[in-house]
Design a protein around this motif. Sequence first.
Motif, PDB file in Angstrom:
ATOM      1  N   ALA A 121       0.833  -1.204   0.000  1.00 56.09           N
ATOM      2  CA  ALA A 121       0.000   0.000   0.000  1.00 56.09           C
ATOM      3  C   ALA A 121       0.869   1.256   0.000  1.00 56.09           C
ATOM      4  O   ALA A 121       0.536   2.246  -0.651  1.00 56.09           O
ATOM      5  N   LEU A 122       1.978   1.198   0.704  1.00 55.15           N
ATOM      6  CA  LEU A 122       2.858   2.356   0.833  1.00 55.15           C
ATOM      7  C   LEU A 122       3.755   2.543  -0.381  1.00 55.15           C
ATOM      8  O   LEU A 122       3.868   3.640  -0.927  1.00 55.15           O
ATOM      9  N   ASP A 123       4.373   1.446  -0.832  1.00 53.91           N
ATOM     10  CA  ASP A 123       5.398   1.528  -1.878  1.00 53.91           C
ATOM     11  C   ASP A 123       4.982   0.951  -3.222  1.00 53.91           C
ATOM     12  O   ASP A 123       5.742   1.022  -4.181  1.00 53.91           O
ATOM     13  N   GLY A 124       3.820   0.314  -3.288  1.00 54.94           N
ATOM     14  CA  GLY A 124       3.438  -0.413  -4.496  1.00 54.94           C
ATOM     15  C   GLY A 124       4.148  -1.762  -4.517  1.00 54.94           C
ATOM     16  O   GLY A 124       4.928  -2.086  -3.619  1.00 54.94           O
ATOM     17  N   LEU A 125       3.875  -2.542  -5.519  1.00 55.76           N
ATOM     18  CA  LEU A 125       4.509  -3.851  -5.665  1.00 55.76           C
ATOM     19  C   LEU A 125       5.555  -3.782  -6.759  1.00 55.76           C
ATOM     20  O   LEU A 125       5.241  -3.508  -7.909  1.00 55.76           O
ATOM     21  N   ASP A 126       6.791  -4.014  -6.390  1.00 55.45           N
ATOM     22  CA  ASP A 126       7.859  -4.059  -7.381  1.00 55.45           C
ATOM     23  C   ASP A 126       7.802  -5.383  -8.121  1.00 55.45           C
ATOM     24  O   ASP A 126       7.632  -6.438  -7.499  1.00 55.45           O
ATOM     25  N   ALA A 127       7.932  -5.322  -9.450  1.00 51.86           N
ATOM     26  CA  ALA A 127       7.992  -6.555 -10.228  1.00 51.86           C
ATOM     27  C   ALA A 127       9.185  -7.353  -9.739  1.00 51.86           C
ATOM     28  O   ALA A 127      10.209  -6.773  -9.375  1.00 51.86           O
TER      29      ALA A 127
END
Length: 138
Positions: free
Chosen positions: A23-29
Amino acid sequence: MDYMIWMEKSKQDVVKRALKKAALDGLDAPHHFYITFRTQFPGVSIPLNLNQRYPEEMTIVLQDSFWNLNVQDDYFAVDLMFDHKKSTLRIPFSSLCSFIDPSADFALQFDWNSVTPTFFADNVLSLDHFRALRQPSS
């Protein structure tokens, strides 16, 4: 000692931390989450058409297309697309069956039998449980 309940709560905390980070940083591939939950669990809120399609369990995928991921102490909420329509799902951590991040070769399986109190069956609380709590009047 309620070791099994503590263990299940610890696993829920791992999921909560992963979702808060997303939620804070997004999901890195290449990270993405497969989350399976019980659709009839108290507190679960999903659109009626999804409830009819998935009357017991449902798996959602958080990868590229999710919005408004909101993580609270007891649940998380997220907007996902179903049939070209954005829908909000509210999922209590207690309803989780599994959490998988295949890119990290990581999986958690939740053991419902170890945390379901004996007085709780099929979403109905037994009257006998409440009668046993009553203290005799003097």
